[in-house]
Structures are given as C-alpha cells and as structure tokens.
Design a protein around this motif. Structure first.
Motif, short mmCIF file in Angstrom:
data_model
loop_
_atom_site.label_atom_id
_atom_site.label_comp_id
_atom_site.label_asym_id
_atom_site.label_seq_id
_atom_site.Cartn_x
_atom_site.Cartn_y
_atom_site.Cartn_z
N GLU A 283 0.88 -1.11 -0.08
CA GLU A 283 0.18 0.06 0.00
C GLU A 283 0.86 1.38 0.03
N PHE B 178 3.94 5.93 -5.43
CA PHE B 178 3.95 6.27 -6.73
C PHE B 178 3.00 7.02 -7.24
N CYS B 179 1.46 6.76 -6.68
CA CYS B 179 0.61 7.56 -7.11
C CYS B 179 0.69 9.04 -6.90
N ALA B 180 1.30 9.40 -5.70
CA ALA B 180 1.48 10.66 -5.36
C ALA B 180 2.47 11.25 -6.17
N HIS B 181 3.52 10.65 -6.66
CA HIS B 181 4.52 11.01 -7.86
C HIS B 181 3.98 11.18 -9.13
N ILE B 182 3.19 10.29 -9.38
CA ILE B 182 2.62 10.23 -10.95
C ILE B 182 1.51 11.31 -10.91
N ILE B 183 0.44 11.05 -10.04
CA ILE B 183 -0.79 12.01 -10.10
C ILE B 183 -0.60 13.19 -9.59
N ALA C 10 2.67 2.00 -3.33
CA ALA C 10 1.48 2.33 -4.31
C ALA C 10 1.16 3.69 -4.03
N ALA C 11 0.90 4.17 -2.82
CA ALA C 11 0.47 5.61 -2.56
C ALA C 11 1.73 6.62 -2.84
#
Length: 148
Positions: free
Chosen positions: A96, A102-107, A99-100
């Motif tokens: 988790e 990675f998403c914070a970096h990408i999004i 993933a969080a």
C-alpha cells in the motif's frame, strides 16, 4: 509516533486475521470503521471543530472518500484476511505504501527522495524475508514430521 503507528497497524493485521472469524463481515467492518473514526476524531477534534472549510464541496469529497476509502476496503479486508492469513496479507498491505508514493508522484507530481525509496525497499525486503524464512521453517517441520 511512527513506532506507535506501526505497532497499531501490526495489531490490526493480527487481530483481523485471528479474532472474530465467526463475526459477520459487515458487523466486523462497522466496528473497525467506527473505532477508527473515533480515534481520528479524538486526535483531530480541535481542527475539525474550528475549521472554516465545512461546505458542500467537502461533503461531496467526504462522501466519495468515505465509500471508497473507508467502507469498501474494510469489507474486502475482513473477507480476505482469514482466507489468506496474516503473513501474505502483511505483504499485500505493505504494498500500500509504495503504491501511494507512486501515485502521489505520478498523479500529484510529488517529489520522491532517494531516502524514501530506500525506506520502502527495506520495509518490503523485511516482510518478504520474514515470510520466506517462515515458509522454510514450516517446510523443515513438515519434512521432519513426514520422516517420523
């Protein structure tokens, strides 16, 4: 504070996998969510009661996040946890955080530091190592009982 958080998270995993298997999943999820909500409210009571941002937009986002972040995951968690056990679920739950990040970096375009990457790698490596060593011990025990 981080150590306390890690301890509570570990207890959450162990208790969910071991205790209350006969408790209906919706009741178990409701108890977990209610307990979490009370603790969050106690910690953030002052900020919540003095906030000037209580409007319809907050209600919309709050409803969306409540359903997809607070209601559905504990239901899925309580259904799956007793079936896969604490070991495998700890590996899945540990994913988790990466993933969080990675998403914070990408999004959101947040910066991810090398230290954060090292910390995530250590955490994932520790969980995987513990589960591999546990599996090896179980295999040795099975071989010893088969010989006897």
């Amino acid at each position: 504070m981080s150590l306390l958080s890690a301890l509570l998270y570990t207890l959450y995993i162990v208790f969910t996998s071991k205790i209350g298997k006969e408790t209906p999943m919706f009741e178990k999820s409701a108890l977990m969510t209610s307990g979490s909500a009370m603790i969050i409210f106690l910690i953030n009571c002052e900020a919540i009661t003095t906030s000037t941002h209580l409007d319809f937009g907050l209600l919309q986002w709050g409803t969306f996040l409540a359903i997809f972040g607070t209601v559905i995951p504990p239901i899925c968690f309580t259904v799956g946890m007793p079936k896969i056990g604490a070991g495998l679920s700890s590996v899945l739950l540990t994913l988790e955080l990466p993933a969080a990040v990675f998403c914070a970096h990408i999004i959101l375009g947040e910066k991810v530091t090398f230290l954060q990457i090292i910390g995530i790698a250590i955490m994932l490596g520790s969980i995987v190592y513990l589960n591999i060593s546990k599996a090896k011990k179980e295999k040795v025990i099975q071989n010893e009982t088969a010989i006897c």
